[in-house]
Scaffold this motif. Structure first.
Motif, PDB file in Angstrom:
ATOM      1  N   GLY A   1     -52.591 118.584  19.687  1.00 45.85           N
ATOM      2  CA  GLY A   1     -53.978 118.151  19.605  1.00 45.85           C
ATOM      3  C   GLY A   1     -54.453 117.307  20.769  1.00 45.85           C
ATOM      4  N   CYS A   2     -53.592 117.067  21.748  1.00 50.91           N
ATOM      5  CA  CYS A   2     -53.973 116.245  22.899  1.00 50.91           C
ATOM      6  C   CYS A   2     -54.883 117.017  23.854  1.00 50.91           C
ATOM      7  CB  CYS A   2     -52.733 115.793  23.673  1.00 50.91           C
ATOM      8  SG  CYS A   2     -51.723 114.606  22.792  1.00 50.91           S
ATOM      9  N   VAL A   3     -55.552 116.281  24.702  1.00 48.28           N
ATOM     10  CA  VAL A   3     -56.404 116.845  25.751  1.00 48.28           C
ATOM     11  C   VAL A   3     -55.987 116.220  27.076  1.00 48.28           C
ATOM     12  CG1 VAL A   3     -58.351 117.253  24.185  1.00 48.28           C
ATOM     13  CG2 VAL A   3     -58.192 115.080  25.423  1.00 48.28           C
ATOM     14  N   ALA A   4     -56.505 116.737  28.167  1.00 49.44           N
ATOM     15  CA  ALA A   4     -56.343 116.168  29.512  1.00 49.44           C
ATOM     16  C   ALA A   4     -54.876 116.063  29.922  1.00 49.44           C
ATOM     17  CB  ALA A   4     -57.023 114.797  29.605  1.00 49.44           C
ATOM     18  N   PHE A   5     -54.310 117.176  30.311  1.00 44.25           N
ATOM     19  CA  PHE A   5     -52.904 117.193  30.697  1.00 44.25           C
ATOM     20  C   PHE A   5     -52.690 116.973  32.184  1.00 44.25           C
ATOM     21  CE2 PHE A   5     -53.039 119.205  26.622  1.00 44.25           C
ATOM     22  CZ  PHE A   5     -51.923 118.684  25.984  1.00 44.25           C
TER      23      PHE A   5
ATOM     24  N   LEU B   1     -61.281 117.135  21.983  1.00 44.44           N
ATOM     25  CA  LEU B   1     -60.473 116.296  21.096  1.00 44.44           C
ATOM     26  C   LEU B   1     -61.005 116.353  19.669  1.00 44.44           C
ATOM     27  CD1 LEU B   1     -58.097 114.281  20.955  1.00 44.44           C
ATOM     28  CD2 LEU B   1     -59.742 112.480  21.481  1.00 44.44           C
ATOM     29  N   ARG B   2     -62.334 116.258  19.515  1.00 41.22           N
ATOM     30  CA  ARG B   2     -62.943 116.355  18.172  1.00 41.22           C
ATOM     31  C   ARG B   2     -62.652 117.716  17.544  1.00 41.22           C
ATOM     32  NH1 ARG B   2     -67.073 113.279  20.577  1.00 41.22           N
ATOM     33  NH2 ARG B   2     -68.213 115.137  21.155  1.00 41.22           N
ATOM     34  N   ALA B   3     -62.756 118.774  18.340  1.00 44.51           N
ATOM     35  CA  ALA B   3     -62.479 120.119  17.822  1.00 44.51           C
ATOM     36  C   ALA B   3     -61.019 120.244  17.389  1.00 44.51           C
ATOM     37  CB  ALA B   3     -62.816 121.166  18.880  1.00 44.51           C
ATOM     38  N   ASN B   4     -60.107 119.716  18.177  1.00 42.29           N
ATOM     39  CA  ASN B   4     -58.686 119.755  17.811  1.00 42.29           C
ATOM     40  C   ASN B   4     -58.438 118.991  16.518  1.00 42.29           C
ATOM     41  OD1 ASN B   4     -58.178 121.185  20.133  1.00 42.29           O
ATOM     42  ND2 ASN B   4     -57.223 119.481  21.230  1.00 42.29           N
ATOM     43  N   GLN B   5     -59.085 117.840  16.368  1.00 37.72           N
ATOM     44  CA  GLN B   5     -58.906 117.037  15.158  1.00 37.72           C
ATOM     45  C   GLN B   5     -59.482 117.751  13.941  1.00 37.72           C
ATOM     46  OE1 GLN B   5     -60.685 113.407  16.557  1.00 37.72           O
ATOM     47  NE2 GLN B   5     -58.697 112.533  17.104  1.00 37.72           N
ATOM     48  N   ARG B   6     -60.633 118.422  14.111  1.00 39.51           N
ATOM     49  CA  ARG B   6     -61.210 119.187  13.000  1.00 39.51           C
ATOM     50  C   ARG B   6     -60.284 120.313  12.579  1.00 39.51           C
ATOM     51  NH1 ARG B   6     -66.174 118.340  15.473  1.00 39.51           N
ATOM     52  NH2 ARG B   6     -66.018 120.290  16.599  1.00 39.51           N
ATOM     53  N   LEU B   7     -59.696 121.011  13.555  1.00 42.07           N
ATOM     54  CA  LEU B   7     -58.766 122.095  13.229  1.00 42.07           C
ATOM     55  C   LEU B   7     -57.587 121.570  12.427  1.00 42.07           C
ATOM     56  CD1 LEU B   7     -58.579 124.184  16.539  1.00 42.07           C
ATOM     57  CD2 LEU B   7     -59.461 124.935  14.330  1.00 42.07           C
ATOM     58  N   GLN B   8     -57.048 120.444  12.832  1.00 40.39           N
ATOM     59  CA  GLN B   8     -55.898 119.889  12.126  1.00 40.39           C
ATOM     60  C   GLN B   8     -56.299 119.338  10.764  1.00 40.39           C
ATOM     61  OE1 GLN B   8     -54.327 117.213  15.070  1.00 40.39           O
ATOM     62  NE2 GLN B   8     -52.947 118.775  15.872  1.00 40.39           N
ATOM     63  N   ASP B   9     -57.475 118.683  10.663  1.00 38.36           N
ATOM     64  CA  ASP B   9     -57.935 118.127   9.393  1.00 38.36           C
ATOM     65  C   ASP B   9     -58.241 119.225   8.380  1.00 38.36           C
ATOM     66  OD1 ASP B   9     -57.672 115.612  10.447  1.00 38.36           O
ATOM     67  OD2 ASP B   9     -59.819 115.337  10.824  1.00 38.36           O
TER      68      ASP B   9
END
Length: 173
Positions: free
Chosen positions: A132-136, A151-159
């Motif tokens: 779920g991290c961003v900016a590698f 980041l918000r999209a990744n968190q929504r997918l996981q939630d």
């Protein structure tokens, strides 16, 4: 003139290529099978060193090997090694010094590109787990607004539980 321009070109191309390779290694290796070492970098640091610093030793060894190969086999490799060292100094100054304050002084940039790098890496560390991290990237980073949205999209997918893998084709073992 070519005797000067070719080495400068090799060094510059190596710095850019190293940033691209580092971003890929960070995403795929460090947040994948190499998470055991890298995890220490996403936890509060205890002491001056962390297990993640072992990656720096690997890259330093690669650079030393290229210096040796450049001196004994093919001189352009020597300039590639210089480019790796230049990238290492940039990484040490920007990532370790500016972002993670591993130096005895602290400075938080208030504007400009250094602030963007600082914010991007802070967004990367907003997630403590490997997923779920961003900016590698370490030096070239996307705009902060884009990273926040990702980041918000990744968190929504996981939630939502709708996806356990924020990046397609990535196994979660």
């Amino acid at each position: 003139m070519t005797a000067i321009l070719l080495p400068v070109f090799i060094v510059c191309v190596t710095v850019v290529a190293t940033e691209l390779a580092a971003a890929w290694i960070h995403r795929v290796v460090m947040h994948g099978p190499g998470w055991r070492w890298h995890k220490s970098h996403h936890e509060p640091r205890r002491g001056a060193l962390e297990r993640n610093d072992l990656y720096s030793l690997i890259f330093a060894g690669l650079s030393m090997g290229l210096f040796w190969a450049g001196a004994t086999v093919a001189s352009p490799l020597w300039w590639v090694a210089v480019g790796l060292c230049v990238y290492g100094v940039i990484y040490f100054c920007v990532h370790d010094g500016l972002v993670h304050h591993r130096w005895p002084f602290r400075h938080v940039p208030r504007r400009g590109y250094l602030r963007r790098i600082y914010q991007a890496h802070r967004l990367h560390h907003a997630v403590r787990d490997r997923d779920g991290c961003v900016a590698f990237g370490f030096v070239f980073v996307p705009p902060v607004a884009r990273l926040r949205a990702e980041l918000r999209a990744n968190q929504r997918l996981q939630d939502d539980g709708s996806s356990n893998a924020p990046w397609p084709g990535r196994d979660q073992s």
